[in-house]
Design a protein around this motif. Structure first.
Motif, PDB file in Angstrom:
ATOM      1  N   ARG A 165      30.764  41.723  25.336  1.00 56.89           N
ATOM      2  CA  ARG A 165      32.136  41.728  25.261  1.00 56.89           C
ATOM      3  C   ARG A 165      32.771  42.438  26.476  1.00 56.89           C
ATOM      4  O   ARG A 165      34.029  42.361  26.737  1.00 56.89           O
ATOM      5  CB  ARG A 165      32.835  42.421  24.019  1.00 56.89           C
ATOM      6  CG  ARG A 165      32.230  41.951  22.745  1.00 56.89           C
ATOM      7  CD  ARG A 165      32.954  41.026  22.139  1.00 56.89           C
ATOM      8  NE  ARG A 165      32.343  40.467  20.857  1.00 56.89           N
ATOM      9  CZ  ARG A 165      32.617  40.546  19.560  1.00 56.89           C
ATOM     10  NH1 ARG A 165      33.573  41.432  19.684  1.00 56.89           N
ATOM     11  NH2 ARG A 165      32.079  40.165  18.591  1.00 56.89           N
ATOM     12  N   LYS A 166      32.267  43.443  27.145  1.00 54.25           N
ATOM     13  CA  LYS A 166      32.445  44.375  28.051  1.00 54.25           C
ATOM     14  C   LYS A 166      33.137  43.590  29.050  1.00 54.25           C
ATOM     15  O   LYS A 166      32.386  42.865  29.783  1.00 54.25           O
ATOM     16  CB  LYS A 166      31.380  45.477  28.446  1.00 54.25           C
ATOM     17  CG  LYS A 166      32.203  46.579  29.209  1.00 54.25           C
ATOM     18  CD  LYS A 166      31.097  47.476  29.666  1.00 54.25           C
ATOM     19  CE  LYS A 166      31.518  48.593  30.703  1.00 54.25           C
ATOM     20  NZ  LYS A 166      30.562  49.532  31.129  1.00 54.25           N
ATOM     21  N   MET A 167      34.173  43.965  29.527  1.00 59.38           N
ATOM     22  CA  MET A 167      34.727  43.233  30.874  1.00 59.38           C
ATOM     23  C   MET A 167      34.403  44.161  31.912  1.00 59.38           C
ATOM     24  O   MET A 167      34.432  45.331  31.606  1.00 59.38           O
ATOM     25  CB  MET A 167      36.326  43.191  30.772  1.00 59.38           C
ATOM     26  CG  MET A 167      36.923  42.178  29.797  1.00 59.38           C
ATOM     27  SD  MET A 167      36.102  40.392  30.275  1.00 59.38           S
ATOM     28  CE  MET A 167      37.153  40.093  31.674  1.00 59.38           C
ATOM     29  N   PRO A 168      34.382  43.613  33.166  1.00 60.29           N
ATOM     30  CA  PRO A 168      33.844  44.429  34.219  1.00 60.29           C
ATOM     31  C   PRO A 168      35.320  45.151  34.648  1.00 60.29           C
ATOM     32  O   PRO A 168      36.534  44.841  34.247  1.00 60.29           O
ATOM     33  CB  PRO A 168      33.745  43.420  35.371  1.00 60.29           C
ATOM     34  CG  PRO A 168      33.930  42.249  34.918  1.00 60.29           C
ATOM     35  CD  PRO A 168      34.225  42.294  33.562  1.00 60.29           C
ATOM     36  N   ALA A 169      35.201  46.351  35.307  1.00 60.29           N
ATOM     37  CA  ALA A 169      36.278  47.302  35.511  1.00 60.29           C
ATOM     38  C   ALA A 169      37.457  46.489  36.548  1.00 60.29           C
ATOM     39  O   ALA A 169      36.871  45.786  37.417  1.00 60.29           O
ATOM     40  CB  ALA A 169      35.833  48.389  36.346  1.00 60.29           C
ATOM     41  N   TRP A 170      38.572  46.756  36.272  1.00 60.71           N
ATOM     42  CA  TRP A 170      39.535  46.385  37.117  1.00 60.71           C
ATOM     43  C   TRP A 170      39.604  46.885  38.488  1.00 60.71           C
ATOM     44  O   TRP A 170      39.794  48.104  38.378  1.00 60.71           O
ATOM     45  CB  TRP A 170      40.668  46.317  36.375  1.00 60.71           C
ATOM     46  CG  TRP A 170      42.104  45.997  37.020  1.00 60.71           C
ATOM     47  CD1 TRP A 170      42.431  44.308  37.202  1.00 60.71           C
ATOM     48  CD2 TRP A 170      43.212  46.309  37.757  1.00 60.71           C
ATOM     49  NE1 TRP A 170      43.416  44.171  37.932  1.00 60.71           N
ATOM     50  CE2 TRP A 170      43.774  45.642  38.278  1.00 60.71           C
ATOM     51  CE3 TRP A 170      43.195  47.694  38.166  1.00 60.71           C
ATOM     52  CZ2 TRP A 170      44.958  45.625  39.019  1.00 60.71           C
ATOM     53  CZ3 TRP A 170      44.396  48.172  39.116  1.00 60.71           C
ATOM     54  CH2 TRP A 170      45.053  47.143  39.471  1.00 60.71           C
ATOM     55  N   VAL A 171      39.775  45.875  39.445  1.00 61.39           N
ATOM     56  CA  VAL A 171      39.813  46.573  40.738  1.00 61.39           C
ATOM     57  C   VAL A 171      41.033  45.777  41.341  1.00 61.39           C
ATOM     58  O   VAL A 171      41.200  44.741  41.123  1.00 61.39           O
ATOM     59  CB  VAL A 171      38.311  46.022  41.523  1.00 61.39           C
ATOM     60  CG1 VAL A 171      38.578  46.710  42.860  1.00 61.39           C
ATOM     61  CG2 VAL A 171      37.337  46.359  40.986  1.00 61.39           C
ATOM     62  N   LYS A 172      41.782  46.781  42.133  1.00 60.01           N
ATOM     63  CA  LYS A 172      42.946  46.159  42.671  1.00 60.01           C
ATOM     64  C   LYS A 172      42.442  45.372  44.119  1.00 60.01           C
ATOM     65  O   LYS A 172      41.742  45.892  44.738  1.00 60.01           O
ATOM     66  CB  LYS A 172      43.498  47.540  43.012  1.00 60.01           C
ATOM     67  CG  LYS A 172      45.105  47.037  43.667  1.00 60.01           C
ATOM     68  CD  LYS A 172      46.105  48.446  43.936  1.00 60.01           C
ATOM     69  CE  LYS A 172      47.170  47.987  44.194  1.00 60.01           C
ATOM     70  NZ  LYS A 172      47.925  49.378  44.970  1.00 60.01           N
ATOM     71  N   ARG A 173      42.907  44.173  43.905  1.00 63.50           N
ATOM     72  CA  ARG A 173      42.633  43.028  45.171  1.00 63.50           C
ATOM     73  C   ARG A 173      41.049  43.082  45.174  1.00 63.50           C
ATOM     74  O   ARG A 173      40.356  43.688  44.764  1.00 63.50           O
ATOM     75  CB  ARG A 173      43.235  43.577  46.599  1.00 63.50           C
ATOM     76  CG  ARG A 173      44.608  42.833  46.209  1.00 63.50           C
ATOM     77  CD  ARG A 173      45.295  43.118  47.684  1.00 63.50           C
ATOM     78  NE  ARG A 173      45.619  44.633  47.936  1.00 63.50           N
ATOM     79  CZ  ARG A 173      46.671  45.283  47.358  1.00 63.50           C
ATOM     80  NH1 ARG A 173      47.445  44.582  46.695  1.00 63.50           N
ATOM     81  NH2 ARG A 173      46.922  46.637  47.653  1.00 63.50           N
TER      82      ARG A 173
END
Lengths: 469, 327
Positions: B319-327
């Protein structure tokens, strides 16, 4: 685990047990050991941050922990860890317990039809025995002595056998050679303690190495004994400390006077008591080992009491020690003088003139593996049961001839779980002491006994006394 | 469920043009319909063509022919003058004018049966033979009509009433009706055989949990437990796991009555311990079948179907989404 449902603060015992786990089961569902998410009830709403306060996800680092008060002095924490508490005034005194004395030892051996067997009873150690055993470090901090009002000892079937062997060795003036072996928590050290208590009760001289590890892990000073070939190494400081313990544990030494001339580094007048001899050794560690040798030869003169020589943690001395010789090679444990002294008697190459016993107990917690010792123990057990012998692994190199020689023909006592009667006796003693707050009946004994791996005492204690969920 | 077939009432009438209904599900009707061949064509079978209406006969032709045949509109040579035949399509049953004609027929025939045998003695509720009826989906498939569940329930209720009739007195037509609606597979005949106690007094149970499997042999004894040749203490370091293993015996107060010899493999310690729980529960039930409700309540007969959730593409774990990275 069935818990008692009465209040925690009073020592009154409940009248009936109730299994909270089964009563909570209402409908059929798969067996699960994890709690539901809903167990804690609905979570309270988090308060919204006040307006104007910026929220972010960064976790604030806590500052360095402030030290409050005085830091513990050197050695204080270890002393705390190793502290032995033998009496707990909060625990209930159990009335009507028999004392572990000479008469009880005699009773233990009789145990005929007319007398009720002592097996399964817990007996209390008398004051002088406690002092002696404390002096030789027979009690260990992990054995849970601090839970009870007075130190007590469970009489098992095996301990009766051991007592019988000790008494017959005294009568026949022979040397009993025993190795106590068993699974973790099966009571090996307690069996040693039982042997020591018997020895104290019958007026033996008791010598004990409480931790074999301390002899071989190169934390003490050591020196080759002059003119020994091959070199044998003595440990002066350890010997001096050991002599102090021996003198303290055996007041009988003060009544025995030296009769033989000895070639000692210092002049000791004839007629000096053995207690005084030990004291001299304690004062000057350089002469401690020769004095110990003198003490031993005096004890082996005729008319002296039998000797009990015990060691806990046998597998430590069944391999190379961590000391090094002048060629920077590891010294074999059996080349250390004190250990050589022990193994000479264990292997039977030397005997005690006035009778006695040499007993080694293996350890199962954080112990080194000695293949030869394990093989020798297996073979000895097979010999006792008259079953076919296990042979050496043909491609294994790490066998040790000296170890096998030292354990040749020893008698091995294999300890495993207790019987249900013994477990019940022990649990009743716990209940009377107010430590086990549960009715002791067939059902609870059966449950605890099964959970403790068919009555392994350490696990029984862990399940009943330590883990009160 | 919609089925693309001609309207049922009409289908019944044009039986020669339609595939017959499966033989397994023929039911009796209140109004018997005789399949009737009809045609207006003079040579019906030889030409291979079938016609709903007679071909137009022009007056000239008619004049050439004998006027005696005028009444016989069908014109077939085989049809005798007594067997009247109407070219107009007549519905076989009056149910044709209802929304679900076959269903209505079925309902009426069952109601008829119930009324006919209302006076026969019945057994007490719960004592009748257990019958599993065809399901709604199967019925819809058979009749090809969109029958509502509540409507079909009416049929089932009538069948249940018919099934209440004392078994020794069930009339043949009732039995036939029941058999028509009975499921092809009788689920109540599938009774689980109890595990046997072997010659040495042992019973074997098997259990699974997570990815662990376990077998346990239970024999009368004094409460000794061995798992993979080791004692409970050596096999499971965690006290909770040890308790899980003997939970079936503990919940039924049988700890000191049996010895357990278990084998467990796969998975981790919790899985193995709880697989053994199931295995011991089943083995105990083989010894004492009367303990089934208690064991069921203790939860040691039900397999926990939960498994590790699979990892998905685009996610770091299940379920874990990858960490959000700006651009």
């Amino acid at each position: 685990m069935a818990t008692s449902i009465n209040c925690w603060k009073c020592l009154a015992r409940p009248c009936a047990t109730s299994s909270s786990r089964i009563s909570s089961i209402v409908s059929s569902k798969p067996f699960s050991s994890t709690s539901s998410k809903l167990v804690g009830g609905p979570k309270p709403f988090k308060k919204a941050a006040p307006a104007g306060v910026k929220q972010n996800l960064r976790i604030k680092k806590k500052g360095a922990q402030k030290t409050t008060g005085r830091p513990p002095a050197s050695g204080e924490r270890k002393a705390m860890r190793k502290r032995i508490v033998l009496s707990n005034t909060n625990a209930l005194a159990v009335p009507g317990m028999q004392e572990f004395n000479k008469d009880l030892v005699a009773d233990m051996l009789e145990g005929g039809e007319e007398k009720k067997s002592l097996v399964g009873n817990v007996v209390v150690l008398p004051g002088e025995t406690v002092d002696a055993l404390r002096a030789i470090d027979a009690f260990k901090p992990t054995q849970g002595w601090g839970l009870f009002n007075k130190p007590g000892l469970l009489i098992r079937q095996e301990s009766v056998e051991l007592t019988r062997a000790l008494v017959s060795a005294e009568d026949e003036k022979s040397t009993l050679r025993y190795v106590i072996e068993g699974s973790k928590g099966s009571g090996k050290s307690m069996m040693l303690l039982h042997a020591q208590a018997v020895a104290v009760a019958r007026g033996w001289v008791v010598l004990h190495f409480p931790e074999a590890q301390e002899l071989v892990n190169a934390v003490n000073d050591y020196a080759a004994i002059p003119n020994s070939n091959p070199s044998v190494w003595m440990q002066p400081t350890y010997t001096a400390e050991w002599l102090e313990k021996i003198a303290k544990a055996n007041p009988i030494l003060d009544t025995i006077k030296m009769t033989q001339p000895h070639n000692l580094p210092i002049e000791i007048p004839k007629g000096t008591t053995l207690g005084r001899l030990c004291e001299l050794g304690v004062r000057d560690s350089d002469i401690a080992f020769p004095l110990f040798q003198a003490l031993w030869s005096e004890l082996n003169q005729s008319g002296r009491p039998p000797i009990l020589l015990t060691l806990d943690g046998l597998s430590y001395i069944m391999r190379d020690s961590q000391y090094r010789n002048t060629n920077n090679e590891l010294i074999h444990s059996h080349d250390l003088a004190l250990i050589k002294h022990f193994t000479d008697f264990l292997s039977g190459s030397q005997t005690m003139k006035n009778g006695g016993a040499v007993i080694g107990a293996t350890s199962r917690s954080h112990h080194p593996i000695s293949l030869s010792m394990n093989l020798a123990i297996t073979q000895a057990l097979e010999k006792q049961q008259e079953s076919p012998q296990t042979e050496r692994q043909p491609f294994e190199k790490n066998y040790d001839e000296r170890v096998e020689a030292s354990l040749k023909d020893v008698h091995v006592m294999k300890l495993s779980g207790t019987s249900k009667d013994e477990a019940r006796g022990l649990m009743e003693y716990w209940a009377k002491s107010g430590v086990l707050r549960q009715t002791v009946d067939e059902r609870s004994v059966a449950e605890k006994w099964a959970l403790a791996g068919n009555g392994v005492l350490g696990e029984l204690q862990r399940g009943a006394l330590r883990m009160r969920i | 469920m919609k089925v693309s077939r001609p309207p049922a009432g009409l289908r019944e009438t044009l039986q020669c043009a339609c595939t017959p209904r499966p033989a397994v599900f023929n039911r009796q009707r209140a109004f018997e319909i005789r399949p009737r061949r009809f045609t207006t064509a003079p040579i019906p079978q030889a030409s291979g063509g079938r016609f709903a209406a007679a071909p137009v006969r022009f007056p000239q032709q008619r004049e050439n022919r004998n006027f005696q045949q005028d009444d016989d509109i069908g014109g077939a040579d085989a049809v005798g003058p007594k067997d009247l035949f109407y070219a107009r399509l007549v519905p076989a049953s009056r149910s044709y004018f209802t929304a679900q004609p076959i269903f209505t027929d079925d309902l009426l025939s069952l109601q008829h049966l119930v009324a006919k045998y209302a006076n026969l003695p019945t057994v007490k509720p719960g004592e009748q033979p257990r019958v599993s009826w065809r399901g709604l989906a199967e019925y819809r498939d058979q009749v090809g009509e969109s029958v509502k569940a509540s409507k079909y329930q009416k049929i089932v209720k009538l069948l249940a009433r018919l099934n209440q009739i004392h078994p020794s007195l069930v009339p043949a037509d009732v039995q036939e009706a029941i058999n028509e609606y009975r499921r092809d597979i009788d689920v109540f005949k599938n009774v689980r055989r109890p595990a046997p106690v072997d010659g040495m007094g042992r019973t074997l149970g098997a259990g699974r949990r997570k990815s662990a499997t376990a077998r346990a042999w239970l024999v009368e004894g004094n409460g000794e437990v061995l798992v993979n040749g080791k004692t409970l203490v050596e096999a499971f370091g965690r006290v909770h796991d040890r308790e899980s293993v003997i939970w079936a015996l503990k919940a039924t107060n049988r700890i000191d009555k049996y010895n357990v010899w278990g084998l467990s493999q796969g998975g981790g310690t919790t899985g193995q311990a709880e697989a053994l729980t199931l295995a011991i529960g089943k083995a105990l039930m083989a010894h004492e079948p009367a303990l089934k409700p208690a064991l069921r309540r203790a939860g040691v007969l039900t397999r926990d179907p939960k498994r590790v959730e699979r990892k998905k593409p685009g996610k770091e774990k299940a379920r874990k989404m990858p960490a959000w990275v700006k651009r």
